[in-house]
Design a protein around this motif. Sequence first.
Motif, PDB file in Angstrom:
ATOM      1  N   THR A 155       0.756  -1.093   0.054  1.00 24.58           N
ATOM      2  CA  THR A 155       0.045   0.024   0.005  1.00 24.58           C
ATOM      3  C   THR A 155       0.886   1.181  -0.004  1.00 24.58           C
ATOM      4  O   THR A 155       2.104   1.193   0.519  1.00 24.58           O
ATOM      5  CB  THR A 155      -0.978   0.082   1.333  1.00 24.58           C
TER       6      THR A 155
ATOM      7  N   PRO B 164      -4.623   0.205  -1.540  1.00 21.60           N
ATOM      8  CA  PRO B 164      -3.979  -0.941  -1.557  1.00 21.60           C
ATOM      9  C   PRO B 164      -3.514  -1.422  -2.803  1.00 21.60           C
ATOM     10  O   PRO B 164      -4.262  -1.208  -3.709  1.00 21.60           O
ATOM     11  CB  PRO B 164      -5.155  -2.033  -1.181  1.00 21.60           C
ATOM     12  N   HIS B 165      -2.287  -1.850  -3.054  1.00 19.88           N
ATOM     13  CA  HIS B 165      -1.763  -2.394  -4.365  1.00 19.88           C
ATOM     14  C   HIS B 165      -2.581  -3.537  -4.994  1.00 19.88           C
ATOM     15  O   HIS B 165      -2.558  -3.671  -6.212  1.00 19.88           O
ATOM     16  CB  HIS B 165      -0.295  -2.738  -4.158  1.00 19.88           C
TER      17      HIS B 165
END
Length: 80
Positions: free
Chosen positions: A25, A30-31
Motif C-alpha cells: 500500500t 492497497p496495491h
Amino acid sequence: MKNWQLNYPVEIYNLMGSEEGSKTTDGAVPHIQSEMLKSLIKAHPSIRYHQKVYPKTTHFQLHRRTKILNNIANILWGRN
C-alpha cells in the motif's frame, strides 16, 4: 473485457507509492486494486498497461514530489 471493441489504442499508466516498510500500500490505496485492474485488462489487445511503484512514497507524496510530477509530464506531453 475480451469482447470490448475499442476504436483506438488505450494506454493506462498506474503510478503508485509504497509506504516505507510496506509492499502492499501507499498508505491510502492497497496495491491489490492495481493487480486486479492489471489482470482484468491484460487479455485485451488494444490496451497497454504500465505500472511503476515508487518505493518509500506515500499517496500524498505521489502528488507532491517533483520527480514524479516530471514523470507524469513526460508521459502526457513527452518532456522532462
